[in-house]
Scaffold this motif. Structure first.
Motif, PDB file in Angstrom:
ATOM      1  N   LYS B  22      40.771  49.694  44.578  1.00  0.00           N
ATOM      2  CA  LYS B  22      41.583  50.310  45.384  1.00  0.00           C
ATOM      3  C   LYS B  22      41.110  50.930  46.649  1.00  0.00           C
ATOM      4  N   ALA B  25      40.363  48.475  49.136  1.00  0.00           N
ATOM      5  CA  ALA B  25      41.627  48.294  49.822  1.00  0.00           C
ATOM      6  C   ALA B  25      42.350  49.204  50.685  1.00  0.00           C
ATOM      7  N   THR B  36      44.841  42.552  50.212  1.00  0.00           N
ATOM      8  CA  THR B  36      45.448  42.205  48.938  1.00  0.00           C
ATOM      9  C   THR B  36      44.704  42.966  47.779  1.00  0.00           C
ATOM     10  N   TRP B  37      45.068  43.596  46.741  1.00  0.00           N
ATOM     11  CA  TRP B  37      44.816  43.959  45.785  1.00  0.00           C
ATOM     12  C   TRP B  37      45.543  43.611  44.611  1.00  0.00           C
ATOM     13  N   MET B  38      44.878  42.643  43.734  1.00  0.00           N
ATOM     14  CA  MET B  38      45.485  41.809  42.704  1.00  0.00           C
ATOM     15  C   MET B  38      44.832  42.354  41.500  1.00  0.00           C
ATOM     16  N   PRO B  39      45.373  43.177  40.512  1.00  0.00           N
ATOM     17  CA  PRO B  39      44.696  43.665  39.200  1.00  0.00           C
ATOM     18  C   PRO B  39      45.124  42.622  38.229  1.00  0.00           C
ATOM     19  N   TYR B  41      46.658  43.211  34.912  1.00  0.00           N
ATOM     20  CA  TYR B  41      47.465  44.285  34.547  1.00  0.00           C
ATOM     21  C   TYR B  41      47.849  44.423  33.014  1.00  0.00           C
ATOM     22  N   GLY B  42      47.170  43.646  32.256  1.00  0.00           N
ATOM     23  CA  GLY B  42      47.540  43.390  31.080  1.00  0.00           C
ATOM     24  C   GLY B  42      46.936  44.605  30.309  1.00  0.00           C
ATOM     25  N   PRO B  43      46.959  44.380  28.783  1.00  0.00           N
ATOM     26  CA  PRO B  43      46.423  45.556  27.825  1.00  0.00           C
ATOM     27  C   PRO B  43      44.996  45.753  28.110  1.00  0.00           C
ATOM     28  N   GLU B  44      44.217  45.077  29.040  1.00  0.00           N
ATOM     29  CA  GLU B  44      42.924  45.021  29.107  1.00  0.00           C
ATOM     30  C   GLU B  44      42.563  46.400  29.835  1.00  0.00           C
ATOM     31  N   SER B  63      46.770  33.258  49.401  1.00  0.00           N
ATOM     32  CA  SER B  63      46.818  33.456  47.674  1.00  0.00           C
ATOM     33  C   SER B  63      46.225  34.797  47.171  1.00  0.00           C
ATOM     34  N   PRO B  64      46.940  35.811  46.396  1.00  0.00           N
ATOM     35  CA  PRO B  64      46.248  36.598  45.933  1.00  0.00           C
ATOM     36  C   PRO B  64      45.161  36.194  44.729  1.00  0.00           C
ATOM     37  N   ILE B  65      45.554  34.994  44.113  1.00  0.00           N
ATOM     38  CA  ILE B  65      44.917  34.184  42.940  1.00  0.00           C
ATOM     39  C   ILE B  65      43.906  33.332  43.858  1.00  0.00           C
ATOM     40  N   LEU B  66      42.574  33.659  43.329  1.00  0.00           N
ATOM     41  CA  LEU B  66      41.590  32.568  43.777  1.00  0.00           C
ATOM     42  C   LEU B  66      40.717  31.941  42.725  1.00  0.00           C
ATOM     43  N   ASN B  67      40.185  30.881  43.153  1.00  0.00           N
ATOM     44  CA  ASN B  67      39.446  30.276  42.028  1.00  0.00           C
ATOM     45  C   ASN B  67      37.732  30.377  42.342  1.00  0.00           C
TER      46      ASN B  67
END
Lengths: 382, 182
Positions: B22, B25, B36-39, B41-44, B63-67
């Protein structure tokens, strides 16, 4: 030759740039937070919700902002999703600008209320931050509620105007747009987003403040609203019930006429690298963002790939997709589900060209590379 | 030359992974970049492994999702196992050796270590752990100016914590000193 309906092909980026020139403050926030802030600024009268991951920040942000102390907007955590949607029905029946939000299992609970809103022709805004299903499923992002959103969900012949934001900026912008469309057509509007756009933070310029409608403005703009009967006019009744089938058929014909008008006027989409594309991706919301990267990668490999992003899922941009079917070799509908929007793409294409689907299920998100791989596989199969 | 940094920070929930992202960012925002800040966000985020993708760019971010990533900041063994292979060839991997039993092995990337956990304990400021890491990153990949990081800290911290900014600044400087190439 056909003429195109009114088309809004804008990008969040140019939008941010324009607003920057206007010297408005650029903020960093989550998509869910942007929805809450935009609601306050759009003159929303009431929000009724119930917490569920991954959309709880909508209600949390509203509670933090305390708009009841500033604009007078009501923020209420209901005892359940069912209660919340019926509070929306009540508020909308009095001509107020009201909304609710939830995530997939909660949206399923709201479906009866949504059908009643459509049947009573009440303007309202519903936000679905989709998570993986079916059932209680997972809290990770998904687009498996596409069918539910655009094909009904609740009972009866009705349609929701469905907006699919692909950025935090659009999350903010579509709240105002959603309310405007809802009141233009007296119809519920749904913002269909997911855990990616809801949870990620990006730059956003919030919409300018619009005051809430006064009682006089409501009486003038919503002559159907149940605001108390003055002398000299018949009482307004808000109901979806009509026991006389011949009258109910007339109601349905009126709805259908309205839906044709919406199909004519409100189709929105974005074209990315489509001009010379030999292959076309069709994707909405978060998937469209991931696909943009796939387009970049594919083009660096010499594959002429484009992306068409439906912004309105209903009305669906069928005409433009049909036009591209004359130009491209194949299309790939990329969705975080088992193949839902692909049916609408195939209907639009009407057999002119091969349409395949690529998806991941249950909360797993594809990477840009995976999609390029799917495009390459499609090319090799020709 | 237009800049774009695609970065992942991965570690345990509670290590300050998401807040470090954060701050980065916000620093990018202060520097007039697209961010872009993509966490995860699950139980982890309530324990277990947590990660966040941060993209800072001059251009529109797709894309906020990267390989794959330009830089990976790795704070535990599980994250190292998962993300070492996701660093682009020629990219950067920064890790804290605390709790690492199997050191990174790739030869085609630049690997750095920041002994942040032990240093933060020595500094008697265990909560500034993530700022020491951030300092190390900024030394190797100066994607944002340090003054913008301090502005970003101000933006992302609630006002009641603003008195901690000098301590965080000291931790960033410490991280810049102690990072070393392997």
């Amino acid at each position: 030759m056909f003429t195109f309906p009114l088309v809004y092909s804008f990008t969040y980026y140019s939008f941010t740039k324009i607003k920057k020139i206007m010297n408005e403050e650029i903020k960093l926030m989550k998509g869910n937070e942007a929805i809450a802030h935009a609601a306050i600024r759009c003159g929303c009268d009431g929000y009724f919700g119930y917490p569920i991951t991954p959309q709880s920040e909508v209600l949390e942000t509203l509670a933090l902002e305390k708009p009841w102390e500033t604009t007078g907007m009501v923020v209420l955590q209901a005892e359940s999703e069912v209660a919340a949607i019926n509070m929306v029905y009540g508020g909308a029946g009095t001509g107020k600008k009201v909304m609710t939000s939830s995530s997939s299992p909660g949206i399923s609970l709201k479906q009866e209320g949504i059908s009643y809103l459509a049947g009573s022709e009440l303007p309202s805004l519903i936000v679905n931050i989709v998570r993986g299903g079916p059932g209680l499923g997972t809290i990770q992002p998904s687009q498996a509620d596409y069918f539910q959103t655009v094909k009904g969900g609740g009972h009866g012949d009705y349609r929701l105007i469905a907006l699919a934001p692909a950025s935090v900026q659009e999350m903010a912008d579509f709240v105002g747009l959603g309310f405007d469309l809802a009141f233009k057509y007296n119809n519920p509007v749904m913002i269909l987003s997911d855990g990616i756009i809801g949870q990620m933070m990006e730059k956003v310029v919030l919409p300018p403040f619009r005051p809430r409608m006064t009682e006089e403005e409501i009486t003038e703009k919503c002559p159907w609203a149940a605001v108390g009967k003055p002398a000299g006019r018949k009482r307004n009744v808000i109901t979806s019930l009509e026991l006389d089938a011949s009258l109910m058929e007339q109601n349905n014909h009126r709805f259908q006429k309205k839906y044709r008008l919406i199909e004519e006027n409100e189709v929105r989409y974005e074209e990315i690298e489509c001009e010379d594309a030999e292959y076309l991706l069709i994707a909405f919301g978060s998937s469209a963002r991931i696909c943009q990267k796939s387009v970049e990668i594919a083009r660096s490999h010499g594959i002429k790939l484009g992306l068409l992003r439906p912004i309105t899922l209903w009305p669906f941009p069928s005409k433009i997709i049909n036009r591209y079917a004359d130009k491209v070799k194949a299309m790939l509908s990329v969705e975080l589900n088992a193949g839902q929007m692909v049916e609408d793409v195939r209907l639009a294409v009407n057999g002119k060209v091969k349409v395949e689907h690529y998806g991941r299920l249950g909360g797993i998100v594809f990477t840009p590379d995976e999609i390029v791989g799917a495009v390459e596989k499609m090319r090799n199969e020709e | 030359m237009k800049m774009k940094e695609e970065l992942i920070i991965a570690g345990f929930g509670g290590q300050g992974v998401l807040s470090m992202g954060k701050i980065l960012a916000y620093s990018g925002l202060m520097q007039d970049k697209e961010v872009t800040w993509m966490p995860s966000y699950g139980p982890e985020q309530r324990g277990g492994t947590a990660n966040v993708t941060v993209i800072i760019s001059d251009d529109r971010i797709s894309s906020p999702i990267l390989n794959e990533f330009d830089t990976a900041i790795i704070l535990n063994q599980q994250s190292l196992d998962k993300f070492e292979k996701s660093v682009k060839p020629g990219g950067t991997l920064i890790f804290d050796p605390y709790g690492i039993t199997k050191a990174p092995t790739r030869k085609d990337i630049n690997i750095y270590r920041v002994d942040a956990m032990n240093t933060s304990i020595e500094m008697n400021a265990p909560k500034s752990f993530n700022m020491i890491i951030l300092g190390g990153l900024l030394k190797i990949r100066p994607v944002v100016e340090i003054e913008n990081v301090l502005l970003g800290l101000k933006k992302s911290l609630p006002e009641r914590h603003h008195h901690l900014i000098p301590m965080n600044e000291a931790a960033i400087k410490k991280g810049m000193e102690i990072i070393e190439k392997i």
